[in-house]
Structures are given as C-alpha cells and as structure tokens.
Design a protein around this motif. Structure first.
Motif, short mmCIF file in Angstrom:
data_model
loop_
_atom_site.label_atom_id
_atom_site.label_comp_id
_atom_site.label_asym_id
_atom_site.label_seq_id
_atom_site.Cartn_x
_atom_site.Cartn_y
_atom_site.Cartn_z
N UNK A 31 0.88 -1.18 0.00
CA UNK A 31 0.00 0.00 0.00
C UNK A 31 0.91 1.22 0.00
N UNK A 32 0.77 2.07 -1.02
CA UNK A 32 1.73 3.16 -1.24
C UNK A 32 1.04 4.51 -1.16
N UNK A 33 1.57 5.38 -0.32
CA UNK A 33 1.03 6.75 -0.22
C UNK A 33 2.01 7.72 -0.88
N UNK A 34 1.51 8.45 -1.89
CA UNK A 34 2.30 9.53 -2.47
C UNK A 34 1.80 10.82 -1.82
N UNK A 35 2.59 11.37 -0.92
CA UNK A 35 2.22 12.63 -0.27
C UNK A 35 2.53 13.76 -1.24
#
Ligand code: GDP
Length: 322
Positions: free
Chosen positions: A12-16
């Motif tokens: 699960x990848x979060x691009x801030x």
C-alpha cells in the motif's frame, strides 16, 4: 546492476503531494507497479498539522511513502516568502517522518533538491558537498528546511533503524508544472513568455538575470523512474543525486525554448533580477553506478512539454511512458 531488495508489488503506497509535479509523476509511474495507491487531499489532511497527519496515517497504514509534498517555487518566490518556505517544509517533513516511524511505515522516500548544496560547491556536485559551505541566499530558506529533512531521515535510520532514503533531483520540469509568472521556475516561465510573445507578435522577450548561470534540467518522468528504481534497490544513510549529468546556460536554454515555440524575435536579459547560484550540475556517479541513467533529452522534453501546454493538458498525462 544492483538487485531488488524491496518489493513494491503488493504494497500500500502513499504519495504525499500527489497533485504536484513530482507527486503526479510518481502516481503515473506507480500505476504500472502492482501496488495499491492511496492519496490524501490537501483539503482533508493538512500535513503541517501533526494530529491531522497522525490520524490519517494511522487510518491508512501505508507500507511505503513518497514524501513529495512541499512548498516549492522559483527564485523570486523563495526570496520573497522565506517564512512560508521554512515553516511549511519543516512541518511537513517532521510530521510525516515522525508519524511514519510511529505507525511502522516500512520504507519512506524523501525528495529533496539540488539547492541543498553550497553556492560555490565544486562542479559537478557530489553528495559529500552537503554542508561544506554557505548556501545561495535566494533559496537558503527552502534549502535549510530540505537539509533538516535529510538530517531527520538519517537520524531516524541511525536511532530507530527506519528505512528512509533521501534523493536529490536536479531542476525539474514536466506535466503539472506551475505557470504562475511570479512563482514558476525558469522553464515554465520562459515557455509561457515566449509562447505569449509569439502569439502577440512582440519584438522582444526579456529573460531574468544575465543569462550566464548554468542549470541541469531533469524531466519529472525521469525522476519518477529513478525514484521507483531506487526504492527497489537502495537502502542506506547516504543521500543520492538524480540528474542527467548535463547542464546548459540560461541563455542557451532561452534560445532552445524560443526555437521550441517558434518565436523569432529578440531576446534580452534583465540583470536587475537575481541570477542565483552560478552553476548547479549534479555528480550522478553514485546513481549511474547502480545502473540508472536519464532517458529524456532536454530537446525532446521541451517539445513534449510545449505540446502539452498547447493542448492545455499539463495535468495528468505525460508524453513519456517512463
Ligand atoms: P533556481 O535554480 O533556484 O535558481 O531556479 P529558477 O528556475 O527559478 O531559476 C533558474 C535561473 O533561471 C536563474 O538564474 C533565473 O534568474 C533564471 N531565469 C531567467 N528567466 C527566468 C524567469 O522568468 N523565471 C525564473 N524563475 N527564473 C528565470
């Protein structure tokens, strides 16, 4: 070529900062990885507020985070809004890294900038030039915040064993760039100015500064490609430069942009505007040794960029599938 040490697939990848130029390029690049992408809208999570950041991260529990959220701007914006550049960037970095540590994020990629290096660093600028001399005054506020971010990532690796890596790109351009003349960077500013001059039939276009400074320009799709490459293959304390290994003078860049947009009039220079650092060319030996090279030549990048500009489509799609 280094082997894969971290798998993005299944994560699960979060691009801030997913709406910005860097974040949106990462979103495009990660779309072809077998991962789940999560994003936070600025309206619902203000990353300058620790509680909001903590609540959001605790709920989403990403495995991998790209810290591409930042207050950025060209040479004048940096000079004129030092408080904002320092406060916003320090808070975003401190909140995201501290909460990532507490919530057990497995890997975090911190995006910096080539302006972290001393104004008169030997060229090309190797990673170990960091903190060896005074900064360029027009962007020292942003640079100090970004250096603090690097030091925080390194301190967290040292004290807590966090897998945080810090990547320093050259000057960027590409889809989702900022075209506001007061705060844009040079490529967006000149593309717009030359385009408007061609349309209006203006006899002269003015370029800020003396035209002699040299800069290295990296297409943001190349940056996103390198970020994913390094996410999979790199885990260490040391920062890594990301660039093309080539630079160009602002006056040659102005000519290249004039040619790209089909402007045939005169080009003048306004030395009352700041030049900034005389030269900013990154030493990319470390990156190249790991098996990565930039793939988008400036002339091709400019042509695609202008095509997007004319289509009014600088949001979302890119001409490069990197
Ligand atoms: P910097 O690398 O932080 O200096 O970023 P910029 O992209 O803002 O500026 C790069 C160089 O381009 C500087 O020497 C500027 O003086 C020069 N430049 C020339 N015309 C413009 C312009 O219209 N806007 C900006 N931002 N820079 C310009």
């Amino acid at each position: 070529m280094q082997t894969t040490i971290y798998e993005i697939a299944g994560k699960r990848v979060w691009v801030a900062g997913h709406r910005g130029m860097v974040g949106s390029a990462l979103m495009r690049r990660l779309a072809s990885e077998d991962c789940e992408l999560v994003t936070a809208d600025r309206e619902s999570v203000d990353l300058r507020r620790q509680q909001e950041t903590e609540d959001w991260l605790a709920e989403m529990k990403p495995d991998l985070v790209y810290l591409a959220a930042a207050k950025v701007g060209g040479i004048l914006a940096n000079r004129d809004r030092p408080g904002e550049f320092l406060y916003d960037n320090l808070m975003i970095e401190a909140n995201v890294m501290e909460v990532a540590r507490r919530t057990g994020v497995g890997k975090l990629v911190v995006l910096g900038s080539s302006c972290i290096y001393p104004k008169f660093a030997p060229q090309p600028i190797a990673e170990d030039a960091l903190l060896t001399g005074p900064l360029e005054p027009t962007n020292e506020w942003y640079a100090v915040a970004k250096i603090a971010g690097i030091k925080m990532a390194q301190a967290y690796r040292q004290q807590y064993g966090c897998d945080f890596i810090c990547l320093q790109p050259a000057n960027l351009y590409g889809p989702n760039d900022n075209f506001d003349p007061a705060s844009s960077h040079v490529i967006a500013a000149l593309l717009r100015r030359f385009h408007e001059a061609r349309i209006s039939g203006a006899a002269e276009v003015t370029v800020w500064g003396t035209g002699t400074p040299r800069r290295e320009f990296l297409h943001v799709d190349d940056l996103a490609h390198a970020c994913v490459f390094l996410t999979k293959r790199y885990s260490a304390f040391d920062i890594v430069n990301i660039g093309t290994g080539e630079d160009i003078s602002i006056s040659d860049l102005a000519n290249a942009i004039a040619q790209t947009v089909g402007y045939n009039g005169a080009i003048s220079f306004d030395p009352s505007k700041p030049d900034g650092t005389p030269r900013k060319l990154l030493d990319v030996t470390r990156l190249n040794a790991m098996g990565w090279d930039a793939g988008i030549a400036l002339v091709d990048g400019l042509r695609a960029y202008y095509g997007d500009f004319l289509d009014g489509a600088l949001i979302g799609e890119s001409a490069f599938g990197r």
